[in-house]
Design an enzyme around this catalytic site. Structure first.
Site, short mmCIF file in Angstrom:
data_model
loop_
_atom_site.label_atom_id
_atom_site.label_comp_id
_atom_site.label_asym_id
_atom_site.label_seq_id
_atom_site.Cartn_x
_atom_site.Cartn_y
_atom_site.Cartn_z
N GLU A 436 34.88 34.13 46.26
CA GLU A 436 33.87 34.75 47.34
C GLU A 436 34.01 36.15 47.69
OE1 GLU A 436 31.27 32.61 47.77
OE2 GLU A 436 30.60 34.33 48.52
C1 LIG Z 1 38.60 28.47 41.82
C2 LIG Z 1 37.70 29.55 41.86
C3 LIG Z 1 36.50 29.04 42.20
C4 LIG Z 1 35.25 30.02 41.84
N1 LIG Z 1 34.06 29.70 42.20
C5 LIG Z 1 33.03 30.45 41.97
C6 LIG Z 1 31.65 29.97 42.10
O1 LIG Z 1 31.47 28.96 42.56
N2 LIG Z 1 30.65 30.68 41.67
C7 LIG Z 1 31.00 32.05 41.02
O2 LIG Z 1 30.11 32.69 40.59
N3 LIG Z 1 32.16 32.56 40.95
C8 LIG Z 1 33.30 31.74 41.44
N4 LIG Z 1 34.38 32.33 41.34
C9 LIG Z 1 34.63 33.49 40.77
C10 LIG Z 1 35.27 34.61 42.04
O3 LIG Z 1 34.37 34.82 42.89
C11 LIG Z 1 35.85 35.66 41.16
O4 LIG Z 1 37.03 35.22 40.68
C12 LIG Z 1 36.42 36.78 42.45
O5 LIG Z 1 35.27 37.32 42.98
C13 LIG Z 1 36.89 37.94 41.56
O6 LIG Z 1 36.46 38.44 40.30
P1 LIG Z 1 37.31 38.42 38.98
O7 LIG Z 1 38.29 37.10 38.90
O8 LIG Z 1 36.37 38.85 37.97
O9 LIG Z 1 38.22 39.62 39.21
P2 LIG Z 1 37.86 41.27 39.19
O10 LIG Z 1 36.66 41.64 39.67
O11 LIG Z 1 38.55 41.60 37.65
O12 LIG Z 1 39.07 41.96 40.31
C14 LIG Z 1 40.70 41.81 39.86
C15 LIG Z 1 41.10 42.72 41.09
O13 LIG Z 1 40.63 44.02 41.14
C16 LIG Z 1 40.07 44.39 42.37
N5 LIG Z 1 38.74 44.96 42.29
C17 LIG Z 1 37.72 44.91 41.44
N6 LIG Z 1 36.67 45.60 41.69
C18 LIG Z 1 37.04 46.27 42.69
C19 LIG Z 1 36.37 47.47 43.31
N7 LIG Z 1 35.09 47.93 43.13
N8 LIG Z 1 37.19 48.04 44.32
C20 LIG Z 1 38.18 47.41 44.80
N9 LIG Z 1 38.99 46.58 44.11
C21 LIG Z 1 38.54 45.95 43.14
C22 LIG Z 1 39.80 42.82 43.17
O14 LIG Z 1 39.77 42.90 44.41
C23 LIG Z 1 40.87 42.18 42.48
O15 LIG Z 1 42.02 42.08 43.06
C24 LIG Z 1 35.56 31.29 41.72
C25 LIG Z 1 36.92 31.83 41.29
C26 LIG Z 1 37.80 30.75 41.10
C27 LIG Z 1 39.34 30.97 40.70
#
Ligand SMILES: Cc1cc2nc3c(=O)[nH]c(=O)nc-3n(C[C@H](O)[C@H](O)[C@H](O)COP(=O)(O)OP(=O)(O)OC[C@H]3O[C@@H](n4cnc5c(N)ncnc54)[C@H](O)[C@@H]3O)c2cc1C
Length: 577
Positions: A436
């Protein structure tokens, strides 16, 4: 596992601290609510959490979800519990009564939600995604869409899911690739692969309503070119009956650290039929209706985890006999005293308590602001709720996880093994800091959109109001010092950000923590002021003292870190990592 809903605290916050009974009569939608009705709702919500959800918590974790040929099976114990939860109207508690919601105040829903999260986070996730999808359909849908989906979602016949994330597009949704091609009949053909979709596919209900972000042909690049679509698992006939199976399927589910009863799917959309929700290219804004709800709810997940962990560890500490009190044996006839005699164990329990009780007060405050924004059209309350939402999401989930780890520590080695249940709470709580929008992203939202964008106006007004509140004399000076510190730090960030683009990101997480601590200080000072002259009130005053003496001083270190030069954060070259 044992859990008792915090009903006494709920009544204290609702009626003694925030005096909801004096606010609600001024809001026509709530004018019929009495203290008795609200107390009955809280008591019944607590019963559902403790007696219906909690017994499914450990078995759901042990059984987990399974995937076979696109079908997802949830834990056996979840089915009846989900039915009881949804049929009781708990999902639509604060939902629109025109479409099957209960129309109750958000403030009350925050309390009940925390309890449901404590009861079973994996199971309640299916519910919270459903409620969020309902809010988005209610805010942006056509009258026909609302009539078609909302009553069946609020009643629990159908669930909702939110499909944003793609493997290469998580935080950065602007680079997503899912496509929506217009069909001749006004619907759209949705194609693409989404990952990590909570409740995207499962066997709890007969239909699942996805809200999917995708791009129309020729849409502008980035987040301004994203549209939102309703993409049901089964298409819905005009009479509301289920039609043909839509063109999407679950490709697999994730094997996760925690929330194992929650099915997290890869979803492949293969020309699936979708219906535009809201306006073309304004999908992200429409999705934010859902995401803002989910953010507060995921914060409440952290709070619920913290409360469950506290209760488990407090009960364990009372029973477990180890060592003797520094002041002499307290249980001379037994082989040892209980863990409760050890000040270091007390430190862990008091820290959890101080965070949970302030967190609950903060959640109700945000709920109150949302109610005032929505029903009393109070623009200032609305802006303040937007300022505080990222803080609630990140601060509750961070403290909830810390609290769960502290509770595990109280159990010693028994906290590390499965059968006591507390290690599950730790595993389940961790995700709230990540999904989220990660807590890092919440901190950026706070500092960028909510503070720098308006030059701090909304924040300074809030700080001012906190300073004007009636608080306990004993904490007045410490609170004022904390508020002054927050002003100093905010001034400095606004000033330095003007010519250092890296500064906001370098200090954002610490700033959110400082803001969270200061809000908790305000709430503890207020709670200590109105706490009754009985045992409950005394425990409030003692916990307030603990907060001011032992927790708030962390703000001094945060200030020092934020005010010092932060160029070292970006000092290394990429090759040096
Ligand atoms: C169990 C689970 C359930 C989920 N449920 C849903 C769902 O129902 N629907 C859905 O759409 N998604 C869902 N997600 C996805 C979840 O919302 C994302 O994993 C999350 O938003 C982070 O995206 P990412 O994993 O691609 O990490 P990334 O975007 O690759 O980020 C990696 C790291 O870099 C940091 N980062 C990235 N960009 C920036 C920035 N601009 N500034 C500062 N820091 C940054 C982040 O804070 C993080 O620490 C779920 C994930 C999990 C694990």
């Amino acid at each position: 596992m044992h859990y008792q809903a915090p009903e006494r605290d709920a009544a204290f916050l609702m009626f003694e601290l925030f005096k909801a009974q004096e606010i609600w009569p001024q809001i026509p939608a709530f004018s019929d609510f009495s203290e008795d009705l609200i107390s009955a709702v809280v008591a019944e919500g607590g019963r559902i959490a403790a007696e219906v959800l909690l017994p499914t918590n450990a078995p759901g974790d042990e059984e987990g979800c399974t995937w076979q040929d696109g079908e997802v099976t949830t834990p056996e114990v979840f089915k009846a519990a989900y039915r009881e939860l949804s049929e009781g109207g708990w999902l639509g508690l604060a939902g629109n009564p025109q479409y099957g919601g209960q129309g109750m105040p958000k403030m009350l829903a925050c309390l009940v939600e925390e309890m449901l999260w404590s009861g079973n986070a994996s199971l309640y996730l299916y519910g919270t995604l459903t409620v969020g999808a309902c809010l988005s359909i209610d805010a942006h849908g056509t009258p026909e869409q609302k009539q078609m989906y909302l009553p069946k979602m609020y009643s629990g016949q159908w669930t909702g899911a939110m499909a944003l994330t793609e493997s290469h597009a998580g935080t950065d949704l602007g680079i997503m690739r899912s496509k929506a091609e217009p069909n001749a009949d006004g619907s759209y053909a949705i194609t693409g692969t989404k990952i990590f979709i909570t409740g995207g596919e499962h066997d709890l209900v007969e239909n699942i309503i996805h809200l999917v972000l995708a791009k129309l042909p020729g849409a502008p690049a980035g987040t301004k070119g994203i549209s939102l679509f309703i993409v049901p698992k089964f298409l819905v006939n005009d009479d509301g009956s289920l039609g043909e199976r839509n063109g999407w399927a679950s490709g697999s589910i994730e094997h996760k650290m925690g929330i194992r009863g929650s099915a997290t799917s890869v979803i492949n959309y293969d020309g699936a039929t979708g219906f535009l929700l809201g306006e073309e290219n304004k999908g992200l804004a429409a999705m934010f209706t859902m995401m803002n709800y989910e953010r507060l709810s995921i914060g409440l997940q952290g709070l619920g985890a913290g409360e469950l962990a506290y209760q488990l560890s407090a009960a364990y500490a009372k029973d477990r006999l180890q060592g003797r009190a520094p002041t002499g044996a307290q249980n001379p006839d037994g082989p040892a005293d209980s863990l409760l005699v050890h000040p270091d164990v007390r430190r862990m329990l008091m820290t959890q308590r101080a965070y949970n009780e302030a967190g609950r007060a903060f959640a109700l405050y945000v709920g109150l602001l949302l109610d005032q924004g929505k029903y009393a059209e109070d623009a200032e309350a609305q802006a303040r709720s937007e300022l505080l939402t990222p803080v609630a999401k990140a601060y509750f989930s961070d403290r909830g996880f810390d609290g769960a780890v502290m509770a595990q520590q109280v159990f010693g080695g028994h906290g590390y093994v499965h059968e006591w249940g507390v290690e599950q709470v730790v595993r389940d709580a961790r995700i709230a800091q990540i999904y989220e929008g990660t807590n890092g992203v919440q901190a950026m939202d706070l500092i960028g959109r909510k503070v720098l964008r308006d030059g701090g106006v909304t924040l300074y007004k809030f700080i001012d109001d906190m300073g004007q509140s009636e608080v306990a004399d004993a904490h007045q000076a410490d609170l004022q010092e904390a508020l002054d510190r927050l002003v100093r730090v905010t001034d400095s960030i606004i000033d330095r950000s003007a010519d250092d683009a890296n500064l906001p990101g370098a200090v954002s997480t610490d700033f959110l923590a400082l803001f969270g601590l200061t809000i908790y200080a305000w709430l503890w000072a207020r709670m200590a002021c109105v706490a009754p002259a009985d045992e409950f009130g005394e425990s409030k005053r003692i916990t307030a003292r603990f907060f001011f003496n032992r927790i708030l001083p962390a703000s001094i270190g945060l200030e020092q870190g934020i005010l010092s030069a932060s160029d070292a954060v970006m000092g290394l070259t990429p090759e040096q990592f």
